[in-house]
Design a protein around this motif. Structure first.
Motif, short mmCIF file in Angstrom:
data_model
loop_
_atom_site.label_atom_id
_atom_site.label_comp_id
_atom_site.label_asym_id
_atom_site.label_seq_id
_atom_site.Cartn_x
_atom_site.Cartn_y
_atom_site.Cartn_z
N GLY A 1 0.83 -1.21 0.00
CA GLY A 1 0.00 0.00 0.00
C GLY A 1 0.86 1.26 0.00
N ALA B 1 -4.55 1.82 -3.21
CA ALA B 1 -3.89 0.86 -2.31
C ALA B 1 -4.91 -0.12 -1.74
CB ALA B 1 -3.18 1.61 -1.18
N GLY C 1 -3.32 -2.13 3.57
CA GLY C 1 -2.84 -1.28 2.47
C GLY C 1 -3.06 0.20 2.77
#
Ligand SMILES: Nc1ncnc2c1ncn2[C@@H]1O[C@H](COP(=O)(O)OP(=O)(O)OP(=O)(O)O)[C@@H](O)[C@H]1O
Ligand SMILES: [Mg+2]
Lengths: 243, 311
Positions: free
Chosen positions: B67, B89, B211
């Motif tokens: 991420g 992400a 993420g």
């Protein structure tokens, strides 16, 4: 017409033939019994029907269709729900949540509130409403057996497979259970296949009885006939049937 | 997160406190509490995997890395808005989480722990492999950098939104299916729950949360994504946070996030053993203490206290 059929079902575990070309048919709307001594293959038959076990040969046919290629999680969606001999509950869920999980396949796109109301009604129908918000872990065996029954009913099945529903019950409770099972069958238009050692219950309830011993069918017919069958008496050594 | 939305009163109180805090704290302390918010997101996500679906992951630092790098690279190459990189992400880690969840289906317990451990070890090596794209040991510098206050706001806004999202996902049919799979795979299957679907879904959701935490994490280090920041310690921190949190209550997750977010900072000022070792030693000791004192996490402690008060 038979709603559920085992056709020449064969399953072995190493040297043990748990199901030895077993064929049995359960008529729609009937209550059928599956009996036999310990280790006869009764629970194995349930596991084969629900696809937890894969048959070596033969087939399971439900409503005219083979389950040979059906995934285990699809079986209940098709209309076959079951209970377990030694309980398979979700211990950290409440009793009500256990029943709600049972409604997994029947509750898609329904409002949570309605699903909960139905689950509570189902719990009430098996006489467990007062335990709804208790965790399943820690309740008595007999109560949990009924919770499992409610969980199976919540799926709104056509066929119900009950593995020793009278386990841990006394005489009086067994009679009560017989009444409950018959009532459920009538009210919910169920077809029931019942594994049970409690002969009183089997003889009271079943329209048809199928007897296994060491994986083989040794008798099949109406209760009164099966009870007098020499092969059956032999298998049970006269013990349980006489009682 | 189960059943009703946890008492709206306590949620409002927490929200107000968090909204007021930055006006009273020093800039350093603002960044500390922002750190807690970042861990809140990651711990909340892992909690869905471990607490609800009963799977373990020692590798969630890897999803934070993915991420964080996603955001840094998008910002560096396309000057992408940070909110957009966060959504990106979330999506990328969700898909990767599903993919990791597939082989995880065949593993359980210690084997799953080992496999995810391998993930935690190997993902931070990727920037060294693809150094032209991912910056090698030097890392990736985002185009945009933000103030401590901005990070604070972003971290706690994400926390609030993702907490609400988790509540929506977990309160009904899906949340029950996760917990059913955790408690009995056989009974879950017999109830029509497809194990592979729900187990991978839990992996995907919790990876997506990690993420987002990773994006915030990179923002908090001046927008600088570096492989060494995403080591195994980070994965362990998230796991410990989830253990402290117990089963998914707001208070539990706050406690877990505060524990792993603050303790390493606080414990650097230990006398005698010095800052470097002090941090590791104190962290290790606290972990052991928490495991002993709070077997069901902070949520379990709260439940026991409530039972005491009632009795
Ligand atoms: N998973 C398995 N692995 C190996 N053997 C098995 C397995 N399941 C069942 N068996 C064997 O198959 C035979 C039939 O077992 P099953 O559980 O079906 O008996 P049952 O008729 O249900 O007996 P009970 O009345 O004691 O419940 C037994 O010999 C049992 O040991
Ligand atoms: Mg059995």
């Amino acid at each position: 017409m038979a709603l559920l059929t085992l056709d020449q079902a064969r399953l072995r575990f190493g040297g043990i033939v748990a199901l030895d070309d077993v064929s049995l048919a359960v008529e729609e709307g009937s209550i059928a019994g599956l009996i036999g001594p310990n280790g006869a293959g009764k629970t194995t038959a349930f596991n084969a029907i629900t696809r937890l076990y894969r048959l070596d040969s033969g087939d399971v046919i439900f409503d005219g269709r083979s389950l040979r290629h059906t995934r285990p999680s699809r079986v209940v969606r098709l209309g076959i729900a079951r209970t377990f001999q030694n309980l398979e509950l979700f211990p950290r869920l409440t009793v009500l949540e256990n029943v709600l999980v049972g409604a997994h396949v029947s509750s898609r796109f329904r409002r949570e509130r309605d699903v909960r109301r139905d689950a509570l009604e189902t719990l009430a129908a098996v006489g467990c409403a007062e335990h709804a918000n208790r965790p399943a872990a820690g309740l008595p065996f007999g109560t949990l057996k009924r919770v499992e029954l409610a969980r199976a009913l919540a799926a709104k099945p056509r066929v119900l497979l009950l593995d020793e529903p009278a386990g841990g019950l006394n005489h009086e409770e067994v009679d009560e259970l017989a009444g409950l099972i018959r009532h459920l069958r009538d009210e919910r238009e169920l077809t029931i296949l019942l594994v049970e050692h409690h002969m009183r219950l089997v003889m009271q309830l079943c329209d048809h009885v199928h007897v296994l011993d060491f994986g083989k069918t040794i008798a099949s017919g109406i209760p009164a006939h099966v009870q007098r069958d020499p092969a059956v008496i032999e298998a049970y050594l006269g013990g349980e049937l006489a009682a | 997160m189960r059943g009703r939305l946890p008492a709206l009163g306590s949620i409002a109180a927490v929200a107000v406190l968090i909204a007021v805090l930055p006006f009273t704290l020093s800039s350093y302390n603002v960044s500390l509490v922002a750190q807690v918010g970042i861990f809140f997101v990651a711990v909340l996500g892992l909690n869905i995997l471990t607490g609800y679906s009963g799977q373990i992951s020692i590798g969630h630092g890897a999803f934070m890395a993915i991420g964080g790098y996603t955001s840094a690279v998008m910002s560096r190459d396309h000057h992408t808005n940070l909110i957009v990189t966060m959504l990106m992400a979330f999506a990328i880690c969700f898909v990767l989480g599903l993919l990791v969840g597939l082989p995880a289906l065949r593993l359980s317990g210690a084997y799953l722990a080992l496999a995810t451990f391998a993930l935690a070890i190997s993902v931070p090596q990727l920037p060294l492999q693809w150094s032209t794209f991912l910056g090698g040991t030097g890392g990736v510098q985002s185009h945009t950098t933000v103030s401590d206050r901005w990070i604070y706001g972003a971290a706690w806004s994400c926390s609030a939104i993702l907490f609400l999202l988790a509540w929506l996902i977990l309160r009904g049919r899906v949340g029950r299916a996760f917990r059913a799979v955790r408690d009995s795979e056989i009974a879950a299957t017999a109830s029509g729950i497809e194990l592979s679907l729900y187990k991978t879904l839990a992996f995907g959701i919790s990876a997506a949360y990690a993420g987002v935490a990773g994006v915030l994490f990179v923002m908090a280090t001046n927008g600088f994504a570096q492989p060494t920041e995403f080591g195994i310690i980070l994965s362990l921190q998230i796991l410990i946070g989830a253990a402290v949190a117990g089963l998914g209550s707001l208070w539990g997750i706050l406690a877990g996030a505060a524990f792993v977010g603050l303790l390493p900072q606080v414990s650097t000022s230990v006398p005698v053993i010095g800052s470097d070792h002090g941090r590791d030693v104190v962290f290790g000791l606290m972990v052991v203490l928490v495991m002993l004192a709070l077997p069901d996490g902070f949520a379990g402690l709260l439940a026991r206290l409530r039972a005491l008060v009632r009795a």
